[in-house]
Motif scaffolding. Sequence first.
Motif, PDB file in Angstrom:
ATOM      1  N   ASP A   1      37.352  38.039  43.876  1.00 14.93           N
ATOM      2  CA  ASP A   1      37.921  38.351  42.364  1.00 14.93           C
ATOM      3  C   ASP A   1      36.719  39.478  41.785  1.00 14.93           C
ATOM      4  O   ASP A   1      37.182  40.298  41.101  1.00 14.93           O
ATOM      5  CB  ASP A   1      37.771  37.011  41.745  1.00 14.93           C
ATOM      6  N   ARG A   2      35.573  39.687  42.263  1.00 12.84           N
ATOM      7  CA  ARG A   2      34.568  40.696  41.997  1.00 12.84           C
ATOM      8  C   ARG A   2      34.796  41.838  42.973  1.00 12.84           C
ATOM      9  O   ARG A   2      33.855  42.922  42.532  1.00 12.84           O
ATOM     10  CB  ARG A   2      33.197  40.412  42.029  1.00 12.84           C
ATOM     11  N   GLY A   3      35.741  41.740  43.728  1.00 17.90           N
ATOM     12  CA  GLY A   3      35.883  43.388  44.498  1.00 17.90           C
ATOM     13  C   GLY A   3      35.147  43.146  45.929  1.00 17.90           C
ATOM     14  O   GLY A   3      35.301  44.164  46.659  1.00 17.90           O
ATOM     15  N   GLU A   4      34.547  41.927  46.416  1.00 15.46           N
ATOM     16  CA  GLU A   4      33.957  41.974  47.548  1.00 15.46           C
ATOM     17  C   GLU A   4      34.958  41.149  48.442  1.00 15.46           C
ATOM     18  O   GLU A   4      35.295  40.046  48.327  1.00 15.46           O
ATOM     19  CB  GLU A   4      32.630  41.052  47.491  1.00 15.46           C
ATOM     20  N   GLY A   5      35.055  41.910  49.728  1.00 16.77           N
ATOM     21  CA  GLY A   5      35.797  41.239  50.837  1.00 16.77           C
ATOM     22  C   GLY A   5      34.689  40.542  51.793  1.00 16.77           C
ATOM     23  O   GLY A   5      33.650  39.954  51.504  1.00 16.77           O
ATOM     24  N   GLY A   6      35.438  40.338  53.002  1.00 16.49           N
ATOM     25  CA  GLY A   6      34.714  39.679  53.968  1.00 16.49           C
ATOM     26  C   GLY A   6      35.456  39.024  54.858  1.00 16.49           C
ATOM     27  O   GLY A   6      36.653  39.166  55.025  1.00 16.49           O
TER      28      GLY A   6
ATOM     29  N   ARG B   1      46.932  37.388  46.025  1.00 15.24           N
ATOM     30  CA  ARG B   1      48.059  37.621  46.949  1.00 15.24           C
ATOM     31  C   ARG B   1      47.638  37.107  48.288  1.00 15.24           C
ATOM     32  O   ARG B   1      46.476  37.418  48.778  1.00 15.24           O
ATOM     33  CB  ARG B   1      48.222  39.153  47.108  1.00 15.24           C
ATOM     34  N   VAL B   2      48.289  36.158  48.749  1.00 13.69           N
ATOM     35  CA  VAL B   2      48.016  35.499  50.058  1.00 13.69           C
ATOM     36  C   VAL B   2      48.785  35.756  51.127  1.00 13.69           C
ATOM     37  O   VAL B   2      50.118  35.785  50.881  1.00 13.69           O
ATOM     38  CB  VAL B   2      47.963  34.084  49.924  1.00 13.69           C
TER      39      VAL B   2
ATOM     40  N   ARG C   1      45.951  47.243  44.331  1.00 11.47           N
ATOM     41  CA  ARG C   1      46.529  46.569  43.196  1.00 11.47           C
ATOM     42  C   ARG C   1      45.976  45.203  42.943  1.00 11.47           C
ATOM     43  O   ARG C   1      46.327  44.338  41.627  1.00 11.47           O
ATOM     44  CB  ARG C   1      47.974  46.458  43.309  1.00 11.47           C
ATOM     45  N   GLY C   2      45.155  44.524  43.819  1.00 10.70           N
ATOM     46  CA  GLY C   2      44.512  43.307  43.522  1.00 10.70           C
ATOM     47  C   GLY C   2      44.123  42.936  44.805  1.00 10.70           C
ATOM     48  O   GLY C   2      44.388  43.284  45.787  1.00 10.70           O
ATOM     49  N   PRO C   3      43.094  41.774  44.782  1.00 12.65           N
ATOM     50  CA  PRO C   3      42.493  41.384  45.871  1.00 12.65           C
ATOM     51  C   PRO C   3      43.461  40.657  46.933  1.00 12.65           C
ATOM     52  O   PRO C   3      44.625  40.116  46.334  1.00 12.65           O
ATOM     53  CB  PRO C   3      41.575  40.159  45.602  1.00 12.65           C
ATOM     54  N   LEU C   4      43.335  40.698  48.231  1.00  6.18           N
ATOM     55  CA  LEU C   4      44.158  39.959  49.255  1.00  6.18           C
ATOM     56  C   LEU C   4      43.375  39.132  49.949  1.00  6.18           C
ATOM     57  O   LEU C   4      41.976  39.323  50.027  1.00  6.18           O
ATOM     58  CB  LEU C   4      44.607  41.136  50.147  1.00  6.18           C
TER      59      LEU C   4
END
Length: 944
Positions: A40-45, A74-75, A136-139
């Motif tokens: 949610d803070r923009g960190e992937g992994g 979005r999943v 447009r938003g986290p995945l």
Amino acid sequence: MSVNRVTTRTVPEEPGGVRTPLRGRDVELAFIEARLDALDRGEGGIIRVEGPAGIGRSRILAEAAAAARRRGTRVFEGAADPDERFAPLGPLLEGVLAGEEPLPGAQRLRDLTTTPGQRFWLLQELGDRLREAARRGPLFVVLDDLQWCDDLTLLTFHTLAAGLSSHPILWLVAVRAGSVPPGVRTTLDRIRQAGAHGLVLGALEDRAIARITEDVLGAPPDPDVLRLANRAEGFPQLLVELLGSLREEAVTIENGTARLLEGPPAPRQLPSVVRRLDQLSDEARELVRTAAAVGGTVTAALLAELLGRSSAALITAVRESLEADLLAESGDRLAFRHDLIREAVEAGLPLPLRQALSRQVAGLPPGRAPADVTEARGAAPGDATEADRLRTEAAELAGTAPGTAAELSLKALELTAVDAPGRPRVIAETIPLLWQTGRAARARELGATALAAGGLGPEGEALIRLALARLAVQFDFSEAVRQARAGVALPGASRTVRGRLLAMLAVGLSMSGEHAAAEQVAAEAWETAAAVGDRTAEATLTTVRSAASFHRMDLAESFRQAERSAALADALGVSTSLWVPEALWYALLSNTTGRTAEALAVAEEGIRITREQGRTAATRMWLMTRTRILLETGRLSDARADAEAASPTTDDPGPGNLADVTLRYVMLRVALHTGDRKTAEAYAVEARRMRSDGAPVVRHFGTWMLALMADYEGRPDRAMAELDAVMTSPAADRPAYAGLIDPADAPVLVRMALRAGAHERAAQAVAMAEKRAVLNPDLPFLAATAAHARGLLDNDLAPLVRAVRLYEDCPRPLARASALEDAGRKLATTRRPEALPYFETALSLYARSGAERDVARVRRRLRAAGVRRRPSAAGLSETWTELTAAELRVVRLVARGLTNQQTAERLSLSPHTVSSHLRRAFTKLDITSRTELTRLVQRRDHGR
């Protein structure tokens, strides 16, 4: 691979349809929630969930996906399936293209997965789509059962995960613990290096077991019920299934407590075990059931005794049972993964059968099981006695169980001191065993490391170079020559080893197409082999002598030597053969001279035997050989499927020269016959690479492929220019058929040359074909190709008609159809009615072969002659115009519920070939699951 969304795939159905709460995984879920906070803070992994079968990996993924959705993330969810590994990129692609919010451009991405040579663009496009969506938003991308993913899915996953690491995309993947395919292990290593977080799921603690027991039974358990529940040893799936099987008949609720009605209940069948059993082949299912009846651990020798087979014949069934997570290795024995699994299998056996097997086991004399062959009896490094024992056992098992032999040899190597004089010999023994069992990259690394370290001594270095030369034969002809030549040049090597290196050098030169040099080396090798009495080198050199006779067009002598070579190698045992197996050459020779049925029988027997023995490398070589044979027999769909099944992997060392002259050549020819321009262009790119290879034969194949491609594109002048390099090469190394791959190519070259106005080139090809036929009067196929070529050159009907008649006795439908078409074309100019039967027969042969482009051309000729024929695909039922005959056979069996393994057994194909047919069928029918396929078959075949 088929893909099922997690809502139907990863959440198992529980007893009574009641979904129990997730217990005992608070720590793991808290970790995932923390990573979702970071997302949610923009960190992937990347999060990797690992654990054995039945430990609850899929449930963790389902809970994580639900948690992400609750946050509005979005999943995308995908999963691989062990029985449906045939759609490239299926799990990942369908995961991002299905669901409530799929990525756009689904058809474009699907098209790229089925088009050879488009891997780069596929990765680019998929990466661009995910990058755009992440803006447009986290995945949250979930991928289950990584161990069953195809190579393209693995490549795409770790490439995208690395390339998009700066974007808000969290990847959650699950993989089975323990042994996984090499490609999966490489992927796991790469994501671990990229900073992936690992979650290893272990057995549930006692409190979680008690809570789940209460959830399933509806009341807290008493001590007896809890003891029974603890038999699942903390495996959630087994626990829930065990309790569910008892709830209605063996458990009662008294005073708010769950109690057993009459003591410990009898073993019951468990749904997950039944499903895994049903997915096995008949042989593997029989093996597992027999092991269950025996009880405890069991040796392969005992199972072989009970089943009435040799231990070697059980290799495939044992491997399948291990991969299904039913059995596990325990020293030199096999054991069930869990005792509840054994009991569930045994519970499905009729009582009389269980009793009969028990009596049979009790009646065996003691000591039938072999000595420990996989563990070095407590030995420590430097224990030369134990190392020698392991080497002896490895040598004894090499011909029938190379996988076990390789492990023994590796263990012997571990026990051999680094500075021990005998260490190079152990390395040299291990390299071919690793190669035979599909670990070529590891084998080459072992040899290269030893050479780089030095200090081997002349004999040790010579032995290792001999092993590396053997390894390189399949992958890099020039490297095989280099290693053998370097070994021959070593001073001080024994005469026997030097003789074998000379034999290997002759093989490498012969396979490379350097025929004159091969004969010179072979002459010296013969002298050395005779002096030391080396029958192994003699077998190899007899194959070289056969190839030399073939090059001189003395095919009778070539066959005689090939038969002698195969017999020698067979008598010696395949593990001692320098070129495994010599019979490959006999099959190719038979095919090239028109004895195609015999060639196919030899190839299929080779595939069967090597597959039973677990000799992966030899099986792939046989599959490659069979692709060439299937092409010539007009089984284009099967040839393409075999070629795809045996395609080189990313772990193969070298460019794959054997694949160049079999698989890649076949794929181009099939694409040209079927009018598949994209595939043809992709393999034309490979042909351009082949044209610059160090081996003359690979250059010749590449040149002929490019000439065929140029002719396909309507550029006969360019085709002739491509062939100039071959025709101007030294005569001693020029291909025996004047630049051609097969005698049936002579008419193709004549037609091509005449279109280009190169009459002299056409006449040269005809002269060569006629010389070949005169020198080998007992082979009517050669006479047919010569007559066909002559008829085209002279524009003469008589030799064309003679060719048609001669081809009738040859199982070469495409060559016969071509002669019929040419004869019909000649007749159509002046005697049109007489031309029609020729065209009609040619059309039928092309259609049965699936040669759509040739079918279309003959239809045009029929229309020009005033005959109309309604189009149909490959002469098949009007209901299935999209599929070839081979694809339709597979589709109908799969729709009846057969697994890929069962379908392969029913049709005498490999599971890989079945998968290839299914992949093409799914693409053509625009479906993505077996469920859709079954509905389609019922609708089309039965009107339901």
